[in-house]
Design a protein around this motif. Structure first.
Motif, PDB file in Angstrom:
ATOM      1  N   UNK A  62       0.986  -0.854   0.090  1.00  0.00           N
ATOM      2  CA  UNK A  62      -0.247  -0.040  -0.471  1.00  0.00           C
ATOM      3  C   UNK A  62       0.996   1.141   0.368  1.00  0.00           C
ATOM      4  N   UNK A  63       0.126   2.393  -0.840  1.00  0.00           N
ATOM      5  CA  UNK A  63       1.537   3.551  -0.877  1.00  0.00           C
ATOM      6  C   UNK A  63       0.660   4.713  -0.121  1.00  0.00           C
ATOM      7  N   UNK A  64      -0.991   4.511   0.365  1.00  0.00           N
ATOM      8  CA  UNK A  64      -1.575   5.662   0.511  1.00  0.00           C
ATOM      9  C   UNK A  64      -1.936   5.337   2.832  1.00  0.00           C
ATOM     10  N   UNK A  65      -1.148   5.874   3.433  1.00  0.00           N
ATOM     11  CA  UNK A  65      -1.241   5.702   4.832  1.00  0.00           C
ATOM     12  C   UNK A  65      -2.309   5.735   4.978  1.00  0.00           C
ATOM     13  N   UNK A  66      -2.952   5.501   6.215  1.00  0.00           N
ATOM     14  CA  UNK A  66      -3.836   5.045   6.763  1.00  0.00           C
ATOM     15  C   UNK A  66      -5.091   5.553   5.946  1.00  0.00           C
ATOM     16  N   UNK A  67      -5.909   4.654   4.732  1.00  0.00           N
ATOM     17  CA  UNK A  67      -7.129   5.010   4.180  1.00  0.00           C
ATOM     18  C   UNK A  67      -6.899   3.986   3.376  1.00  0.00           C
ATOM     19  N   UNK A  68      -8.520   2.644   3.453  1.00  0.00           N
ATOM     20  CA  UNK A  68      -8.663   1.944   2.376  1.00  0.00           C
ATOM     21  C   UNK A  68      -8.022   2.010   1.575  1.00  0.00           C
ATOM     22  N   UNK A  69      -7.416   1.035   1.104  1.00  0.00           N
ATOM     23  CA  UNK A  69      -7.113   0.620  -0.621  1.00  0.00           C
ATOM     24  C   UNK A  69      -8.175   0.766  -1.235  1.00  0.00           C
ATOM     25  N   UNK A  70      -9.512   0.200  -0.393  1.00  0.00           N
ATOM     26  CA  UNK A  70     -10.388   0.058  -2.295  1.00  0.00           C
ATOM     27  C   UNK A  70     -10.712   1.386  -2.327  1.00  0.00           C
ATOM     28  N   UNK A  71     -10.459   2.391  -1.790  1.00  0.00           N
ATOM     29  CA  UNK A  71     -11.224   3.728  -2.127  1.00  0.00           C
ATOM     30  C   UNK A  71     -10.459   4.798  -2.413  1.00  0.00           C
ATOM     31  N   UNK A  72      -8.995   4.612  -2.660  1.00  0.00           N
ATOM     32  CA  UNK A  72      -8.192   5.066  -3.414  1.00  0.00           C
ATOM     33  C   UNK A  72      -7.892   5.130  -4.775  1.00  0.00           C
ATOM     34  N   UNK A  73      -7.069   5.961  -5.869  1.00  0.00           N
ATOM     35  CA  UNK A  73      -7.024   5.674  -6.686  1.00  0.00           C
ATOM     36  C   UNK A  73      -5.857   4.872  -7.262  1.00  0.00           C
ATOM     37  N   UNK A  74      -6.258   3.621  -6.677  1.00  0.00           N
ATOM     38  CA  UNK A  74      -5.400   2.690  -6.879  1.00  0.00           C
ATOM     39  C   UNK A  74      -6.349   0.934  -6.791  1.00  0.00           C
ATOM     40  N   UNK A  75      -7.294   1.754  -6.855  1.00  0.00           N
ATOM     41  CA  UNK A  75      -8.437   0.624  -6.182  1.00  0.00           C
ATOM     42  C   UNK A  75      -8.376  -0.581  -7.500  1.00  0.00           C
ATOM     43  N   UNK A  76      -8.403   0.028  -9.009  1.00  0.00           N
ATOM     44  CA  UNK A  76      -8.361  -1.280 -10.255  1.00  0.00           C
ATOM     45  C   UNK A  76      -7.285  -1.931  -9.704  1.00  0.00           C
ATOM     46  N   UNK A  77      -5.643  -1.251  -9.658  1.00  0.00           N
ATOM     47  CA  UNK A  77      -4.938  -2.508  -8.932  1.00  0.00           C
ATOM     48  C   UNK A  77      -4.937  -3.344  -7.644  1.00  0.00           C
ATOM     49  N   UNK A  78      -5.227  -2.481  -6.982  1.00  0.00           N
ATOM     50  CA  UNK A  78      -5.797  -3.390  -5.781  1.00  0.00           C
ATOM     51  C   UNK A  78      -6.842  -5.278  -6.103  1.00  0.00           C
ATOM     52  N   UNK A  79      -7.512  -4.447  -6.606  1.00  0.00           N
ATOM     53  CA  UNK A  79      -9.064  -4.630  -7.594  1.00  0.00           C
ATOM     54  C   UNK A  79      -7.921  -6.458  -7.971  1.00  0.00           C
ATOM     55  N   UNK A  80      -7.584  -6.833  -8.532  1.00  0.00           N
ATOM     56  CA  UNK A  80      -7.444  -6.996  -9.995  1.00  0.00           C
ATOM     57  C   UNK A  80      -5.940  -7.901  -9.345  1.00  0.00           C
ATOM     58  N   UNK A  81      -4.873  -7.686  -8.107  1.00  0.00           N
ATOM     59  CA  UNK A  81      -4.217  -7.908  -6.479  1.00  0.00           C
ATOM     60  C   UNK A  81      -4.953  -9.402  -6.299  1.00  0.00           C
ATOM     61  N   UNK A  82      -6.040  -8.377  -6.597  1.00  0.00           N
ATOM     62  CA  UNK A  82      -7.168  -9.641  -5.285  1.00  0.00           C
ATOM     63  C   UNK A  82      -7.589 -10.218  -6.109  1.00  0.00           C
ATOM     64  N   UNK A  83      -8.016 -10.382  -7.744  1.00  0.00           N
ATOM     65  CA  UNK A  83      -8.427 -11.541  -8.305  1.00  0.00           C
ATOM     66  C   UNK A  83      -7.601 -12.787  -9.170  1.00  0.00           C
ATOM     67  N   UNK A  84      -5.922 -12.606  -8.453  1.00  0.00           N
ATOM     68  CA  UNK A  84      -5.645 -12.883  -8.461  1.00  0.00           C
ATOM     69  C   UNK A  84      -4.770 -13.982  -7.780  1.00  0.00           C
ATOM     70  N   UNK A  85      -5.879 -14.040  -6.453  1.00  0.00           N
ATOM     71  CA  UNK A  85      -5.165 -14.779  -5.324  1.00  0.00           C
ATOM     72  C   UNK A  85      -5.854 -15.807  -4.993  1.00  0.00           C
ATOM     73  N   UNK A  86      -5.303 -16.433  -3.944  1.00  0.00           N
ATOM     74  CA  UNK A  86      -6.509 -18.187  -3.644  1.00  0.00           C
ATOM     75  C   UNK A  86      -7.117 -17.426  -2.188  1.00  0.00           C
ATOM     76  N   UNK A  87      -5.683 -16.628  -1.371  1.00  0.00           N
ATOM     77  CA  UNK A  87      -5.908 -16.170  -0.122  1.00  0.00           C
ATOM     78  C   UNK A  87      -5.416 -14.921   0.426  1.00  0.00           C
ATOM     79  N   UNK A  88      -4.983 -13.943   0.964  1.00  0.00           N
ATOM     80  CA  UNK A  88      -4.526 -12.428   1.271  1.00  0.00           C
ATOM     81  C   UNK A  88      -4.055 -12.860   3.560  1.00  0.00           C
ATOM     82  N   UNK A  89      -2.783 -12.380   3.189  1.00  0.00           N
ATOM     83  CA  UNK A  89      -2.607 -11.967   4.655  1.00  0.00           C
ATOM     84  C   UNK A  89      -2.689 -10.324   4.296  1.00  0.00           C
ATOM     85  N   UNK A  90      -2.929  -9.839   5.710  1.00  0.00           N
ATOM     86  CA  UNK A  90      -2.540  -8.978   5.648  1.00  0.00           C
ATOM     87  C   UNK A  90      -1.756  -8.476   6.966  1.00  0.00           C
ATOM     88  N   UNK A  91      -0.452  -7.895   6.615  1.00  0.00           N
ATOM     89  CA  UNK A  91       1.119  -7.070   7.566  1.00  0.00           C
ATOM     90  C   UNK A  91       0.737  -6.070   7.671  1.00  0.00           C
TER      91      UNK A  91
END
Length: 94
Positions: A62-91
């Motif tokens: 994430x490049x956006x501090x203290x912001x929900x990634x899905x609500x930023x200008x990176x929404x499409x990039x984040x959504x594509x990342x999610x589509x390409x994985x089986x599971x996610x781990x938040x660090x």
């Protein structure tokens, strides 16, 4: 019940089913903007690959501090990342 009679427009749904095994899966590592998040991600990545040699990990930093990634200008990039994985781990590097 709400005394204002407000209703959440998003219907409730259950959690996603758990994976029975990580072998051969694509696991996304979501790294927030905290200083320790990337070192933690590298450690988790290494350990996952030791335990499951055929696992694939894909890091999303994430490049956006203290912001929900899905609500930023990176929404499409984040959504594509999610589509390409089986599971996610938040660090979170706190």
């Amino acid at each position: 019940l709400s005394p204002w009679a407000d209703v959440d427009p998003v219907p409730m749904r259950g959690i996603s089913p758990r994976l029975d095994n990580l072998a051969g899966k694509k696991i996304g590592l979501y790294v927030n903007t905290k200083r320790a998040a990337m070192p933690i991600a590298k450690s988790v990545d290494k350990r996952l690959k030791e335990m499951y040699p055929d696992i694939q990990t894909i890091i999303y930093q994430s490049k956006e501090p203290n912001v929900n990634e899905i609500e930023t200008k990176n929404k499409e990039k984040f959504t594509e990342w999610l589509k390409g994985i089986d599971a996610a781990i938040a660090l979170v590097g706190d």
